[in-house]
Write a protein that holds these residues in place. Structure first.
Motif, PDB file in Angstrom:
ATOM      1  N   SER A   7      82.304  87.059 -41.205  1.00  0.00           N
ATOM      2  CA  SER A   7      82.762  85.992 -42.102  1.00  0.00           C
ATOM      3  C   SER A   7      83.767  86.497 -43.125  1.00  0.00           C
ATOM      4  CB  SER A   7      81.551  85.403 -42.843  1.00  0.00           C
ATOM      5  OG  SER A   7      81.957  84.381 -43.738  1.00  0.00           O
ATOM      6  N   TYR A   9      85.172  86.787 -46.846  1.00  0.00           N
ATOM      7  CA  TYR A   9      84.414  86.877 -48.084  1.00  0.00           C
ATOM      8  C   TYR A   9      85.389  86.799 -49.250  1.00  0.00           C
ATOM      9  CZ  TYR A   9      80.151  87.962 -50.686  1.00  0.00           C
ATOM     10  OH  TYR A   9      79.062  87.881 -51.505  1.00  0.00           O
ATOM     11  N   HIS A  14      86.019  90.956 -45.754  1.00  0.00           N
ATOM     12  CA  HIS A  14      85.324  90.298 -44.663  1.00  0.00           C
ATOM     13  C   HIS A  14      84.025  91.047 -44.429  1.00  0.00           C
ATOM     14  CE1 HIS A  14      89.659  89.689 -44.301  1.00  0.00           C
ATOM     15  NE2 HIS A  14      89.386  88.517 -43.767  1.00  0.00           N
ATOM     16  N   ARG A  26      81.410  95.944 -44.387  1.00  0.00           N
ATOM     17  CA  ARG A  26      82.616  95.397 -45.000  1.00  0.00           C
ATOM     18  C   ARG A  26      83.803  95.734 -44.099  1.00  0.00           C
ATOM     19  NH1 ARG A  26      83.220  93.671 -50.199  1.00  0.00           N
ATOM     20  NH2 ARG A  26      81.227  94.650 -50.729  1.00  0.00           N
ATOM     21  N   VAL A  76      81.503  81.186 -51.465  1.00  0.00           N
ATOM     22  CA  VAL A  76      80.710  81.966 -50.522  1.00  0.00           C
ATOM     23  C   VAL A  76      79.211  81.740 -50.676  1.00  0.00           C
ATOM     24  CG1 VAL A  76      82.458  83.764 -50.272  1.00  0.00           C
ATOM     25  CG2 VAL A  76      80.727  83.970 -52.069  1.00  0.00           C
TER      26      VAL A  76
END
Length: 371
Positions: A7, A9, A14, A26, A76
């Motif tokens: 996803s 972020y 991400h 990450r 988020v």
């Protein structure tokens, strides 16, 4: 069903996370793009995932790895009150009037799609008591399917029921936080004002522990439960469940004072200095009617999410900035730089005509003790 979620972020980062498991990876934008266009799991992904969570079945790739698209938003996190209704009647409950009203499924489904489309990765389901909501399982299931990491705030009374327990064991949440209102039946049932509630709590938590669900306790310390704090801690330790204590009672969301007498004054804790938060900018709250606000406390002004859609959320940042400004009697306070209470919460305390010491804990100021 997916074992990994990839996803976007914050700040161009991400993440790779795994439902029901702790930790994450990450990623750079280049790695995210690689995963978004891959048909097979890259070797580096399989190796990194195995190092964190053990060997996961990452094939077929498109089924096991859910890559969420870029959205253009930076929301988020969100909280969603499924319903304000509850099977308890706790003396300290900040909800006030507990109405069993919620969105019908078509609107709820639309709302969940909006949350996904603005980038919500971490979603907390709350209430009232979320597990008594007639659409809890459907709501949880759709949010999970969309690639959200789910947490639940609950009293634990329904965790033993087969439909709920099966759902949570097959589609594991990130965390379940269970409120604890006492360590004995007399104290627990006295605070909840529901005979038999302690037995349901005990049965629910026992079933969740046996199923290996990720539990955390929030020990609620009121005048009623204060004598049992040590016993509540021992109860958590006996189950091997980590816990935090919740000691500062708030007015209701309508500014009502009926919750304030439940405050255990000797347990009143000085809050950490409030230095601002990202409410309305990176996270927001949705109530049972589909109304989005900056948080559970600052509920007005708000956005009618079902009618306005994702575009309406663009106003939340400006709303947040205006709500968090010191105002009224706080504007001239020379100590506001070390204040521990955000302005929306201050406003609720003022509406409730609370003693100043309950929310403004600077002892240099004159305390207002009139009800």
């Amino acid at each position: 069903m997916h074992d990994l979620i990839v996803s976007p972020y914050l700040d161009g980062d991400h993440l790779v996370v795994s439902p029901g498991r702790q930790g994450g990876l990450r990623l750079s934008r280049a790695k995210y793009d690689e995963l978004a266009h891959a048909d097979e799991p890259p070797a580096w992904l399989a190796e990194a995932a195995a190092g964190l969570w053990g060997d996961l079945a990452l094939r077929p790739y498109r089924e096991k790895v859910l890559v969420r698209p870029l959205t253009g938003y930076e929301y988020v996190r969100a909280t969603y009150e499924l319903n304000l209704g509850c099977n308890y009647d706790c003396e300290h409950c900040y909800l006030g009037v507990k109405e069993f009203k919620s969105l019908p499924w078509p609107d709820r489904e639309k709302m969940l799609h909006i949350l996904r489309d603005v980038g919500v990765l971490w979603l907390q389901l709350t209430g009232g008591e979320p597990t008594i909501d007639r659409l809890f399982c459907e709501t949880y299931g759709l949010a999970y399917e969309m690639g959200m990491m789910l947490s639940i705030l609950s009293n634990g009374s329904k965790l033993h029921e087969p439909k709920v327990l099966d759902l949570l064991t097959t589609h594991r949440p990130h965390e379940i936080t269970v409120s604890v209102y006492g360590a004995t039946e007399a104290a627990y049932d006295g605070l909840t004002r529901r005979p038999g509630s302690f037995r349901k709590f005990h049965k629910g938590v026992s079933a969740a522990v046996e199923a290996g669900l990720p539990l955390k306790f929030s020990l609620i310390v009121t005048n009623h439960s204060a004598p049992e704090v040590t016993k509540m801690q021992a109860l958590a330790d006996g189950w091997g469940i980590p816990y935090v204590t919740f000691v500062n009672m708030s007015p209701t969301i309508y500014g009502g004072a009926e919750t304030l007498p439940s405050q255990s004054v000797e347990h009143l804790r000085k809050r950490k200095v409030f230095t601002g938060c990202n409410a309305g900018h990176t996270f927001f709250h949705v109530d049972p009617h589909g109304t989005a606000s900056i948080c559970k406390i600052g509920r007005e002004p708000n956005v009618r999410l079902i009618e306005e859609g994702a575009e309406g959320l663009a106003r939340l940042g400006q709303i947040a900035d205006s709500l968090l400004l010191r105002q009224g009697g706080c504007t001239g306070c020379t100590l506001q730089g070390t204040c521990g209470t955000c302005m929306p919460l201050v406003q609720l305390y003022r509406q409730a005509k609370s003693p100043l010491a309950r929310y403004c804990q600077h002892r240099e100021r004159e305390e207002v003790n009139t009800p």
